[in-house]
Design a protein around this motif. Sequence first.
Motif, PDB file in Angstrom:
ATOM      1  N   UNK A  22       1.026  -0.940   0.359  1.00 20.69           N
ATOM      2  CA  UNK A  22      -0.108   0.012  -0.166  1.00 20.69           C
ATOM      3  C   UNK A  22       1.376   1.151  -0.519  1.00 20.69           C
ATOM      4  N   UNK A  23       0.603   1.901  -0.716  1.00 22.67           N
ATOM      5  CA  UNK A  23       1.787   3.777  -1.187  1.00 22.67           C
ATOM      6  C   UNK A  23       0.476   4.417  -0.611  1.00 22.67           C
ATOM      7  N   UNK A  24       1.447   5.700   0.335  1.00 20.57           N
ATOM      8  CA  UNK A  24       1.011   6.661   1.019  1.00 20.57           C
ATOM      9  C   UNK A  24       1.650   7.238   0.832  1.00 20.57           C
ATOM     10  N   UNK A  25       0.418   8.630  -0.348  1.00 24.31           N
ATOM     11  CA  UNK A  25       1.297   9.491  -0.144  1.00 24.31           C
ATOM     12  C   UNK A  25       0.961  10.604   1.207  1.00 24.31           C
ATOM     13  N   UNK A  26       1.886  11.511   1.593  1.00 31.45           N
ATOM     14  CA  UNK A  26       1.545  12.437   3.130  1.00 31.45           C
ATOM     15  C   UNK A  26       1.968  14.214   1.921  1.00 31.45           C
ATOM     16  N   UNK A  27       0.959  14.243   1.011  1.00 34.07           N
ATOM     17  CA  UNK A  27       1.160  15.633   0.571  1.00 34.07           C
ATOM     18  C   UNK A  27       0.044  16.292   0.766  1.00 34.07           C
ATOM     19  N   UNK A  28       0.089  17.686   0.720  1.00 28.03           N
ATOM     20  CA  UNK A  28      -0.891  18.093   0.950  1.00 28.03           C
ATOM     21  C   UNK A  28      -2.417  17.491  -0.328  1.00 28.03           C
ATOM     22  N   UNK A  29      -3.258  17.549   0.145  1.00 28.10           N
ATOM     23  CA  UNK A  29      -4.379  17.111  -0.867  1.00 28.10           C
ATOM     24  C   UNK A  29      -4.868  17.710  -1.705  1.00 28.10           C
ATOM     25  N   UNK A  30      -4.135  18.945  -2.397  1.00 27.67           N
ATOM     26  CA  UNK A  30      -4.094  19.706  -3.101  1.00 27.67           C
ATOM     27  C   UNK A  30      -2.864  19.161  -3.979  1.00 27.67           C
ATOM     28  N   UNK A  31      -1.841  18.363  -3.639  1.00 27.01           N
ATOM     29  CA  UNK A  31      -0.571  18.867  -3.958  1.00 27.01           C
ATOM     30  C   UNK A  31      -1.472  17.012  -4.858  1.00 27.01           C
ATOM     31  N   UNK A  32      -1.968  16.336  -3.992  1.00 26.10           N
ATOM     32  CA  UNK A  32      -2.612  14.804  -4.369  1.00 26.10           C
ATOM     33  C   UNK A  32      -3.237  14.831  -5.817  1.00 26.10           C
ATOM     34  N   UNK A  33      -4.229  15.952  -5.768  1.00 28.10           N
ATOM     35  CA  UNK A  33      -5.199  16.266  -6.294  1.00 28.10           C
ATOM     36  C   UNK A  33      -5.123  16.546  -7.609  1.00 28.10           C
ATOM     37  N   UNK A  34      -5.048  17.628  -7.787  1.00 23.01           N
ATOM     38  CA  UNK A  34      -4.068  18.913  -8.450  1.00 23.01           C
ATOM     39  C   UNK A  34      -2.901  18.016  -9.058  1.00 23.01           C
ATOM     40  N   UNK A  35      -1.879  17.914  -8.765  1.00 16.76           N
ATOM     41  CA  UNK A  35      -0.416  17.234  -9.328  1.00 16.76           C
ATOM     42  C   UNK A  35      -0.520  15.331 -10.152  1.00 16.76           C
ATOM     43  N   UNK A  36      -1.052  15.198  -9.422  1.00 20.87           N
ATOM     44  CA  UNK A  36      -0.980  13.754  -9.555  1.00 20.87           C
ATOM     45  C   UNK A  36       0.079  13.098  -8.078  1.00 20.87           C
ATOM     46  N   UNK A  85       5.972  12.052  -0.147  1.00 24.86           N
ATOM     47  CA  UNK A  85       6.217  13.310   0.342  1.00 24.86           C
ATOM     48  C   UNK A  85       6.994  14.012  -1.136  1.00 24.86           C
ATOM     49  N   UNK A  86       7.180  15.414  -0.914  1.00 29.97           N
ATOM     50  CA  UNK A  86       7.746  15.984  -2.264  1.00 29.97           C
ATOM     51  C   UNK A  86       8.547  16.537  -1.725  1.00 29.97           C
ATOM     52  N   UNK A  87       9.250  16.272  -0.001  1.00 29.03           N
ATOM     53  CA  UNK A  87      10.080  17.437   0.153  1.00 29.03           C
ATOM     54  C   UNK A  87      11.382  16.617   0.385  1.00 29.03           C
ATOM     55  N   UNK A  88      11.830  15.613  -0.428  1.00 26.03           N
ATOM     56  CA  UNK A  88      13.481  14.793   0.279  1.00 26.03           C
ATOM     57  C   UNK A  88      12.495  13.620   0.997  1.00 26.03           C
ATOM     58  N   UNK A  89      11.432  13.570   1.523  1.00 27.23           N
ATOM     59  CA  UNK A  89      11.155  12.271   2.189  1.00 27.23           C
ATOM     60  C   UNK A  89      11.206  12.734   3.654  1.00 27.23           C
TER      61      UNK A  89
END
Length: 265
Positions: A22-36, A85-89
């Motif tokens: 299972x993969x978990x993306x911990x970025x903000x929701x707008x990044x997850x939805x808007x950037x992919x 995440x998108x901040x080097x982890x």
Amino acid sequence: MDDSFVVSPDWLAAHLEDAAVRVVDVRDAWEYDGIGHVPGAVNVPFDSYRDETDVDRGTLPGADAFADLLSDAGISPEDTVVAYDDTHGVFAARFVLTALEYGHDDVRLLDGDFSAWNRDHETTSDVPDVQSTGYEADPLERDDSPLVGLEAVENALERDAVFVDTREQDEFEEAHLPGAVRFDWREVVDDETRRLKPADELEALLAEHAITPDREIVLYCNTARRISHTYVVLRALGYETVAFYEGSLTEWLANDGEVVTGSSE
């Protein structure tokens, strides 16, 4: 590098179809939805698993609250979880530490971040369908946990422990624990690839700061976010005696702990 703590983008790409991963993306929701995001990833934003009230062991969210998050994300205790995440982890590493503390046996950090993944692998805006799992946390016993409190830190200062301050130079100079060495958490990251430097290079870099596997190591920063990344990296390199001061300098100063100013470098 031990892939039971850190996995490469290629490893994750090869296991995306595995139902137990299972993969978990911990970025903000707008990044997850808007950037992919990574295909199949669920969104568990950083703020959702960080308690700012200091009610439950510092900034941890509490076992029940974290279990609810994982349940809503469709994660089961037996799953292999990979966080990014998108901040080097650094934010994803906090998720890894939290999951380990609350008893999830197999949770790993993606080497690099979303930008590193995006260079060679596909992304999507599709949100996966998940079913709640009724996840139940199983927090580590105090003796099994890497987390240490104020008294344990005071005791470690009397021993030959290496106190590692993972903050920036100006923060360190303003105040740090007696005898601490400064090791900016970002030193382990290759700025060009956004991934971790090779293991042999990391080991040499750490040794230059007297951070070696044979020493007792105590990590701290301000609020225990940055040390999460350093903790995961050290464990992936095989370091075993690594303590994690959850209260960090915020708690230390609040209790009038002794500090040193200026640079020791």
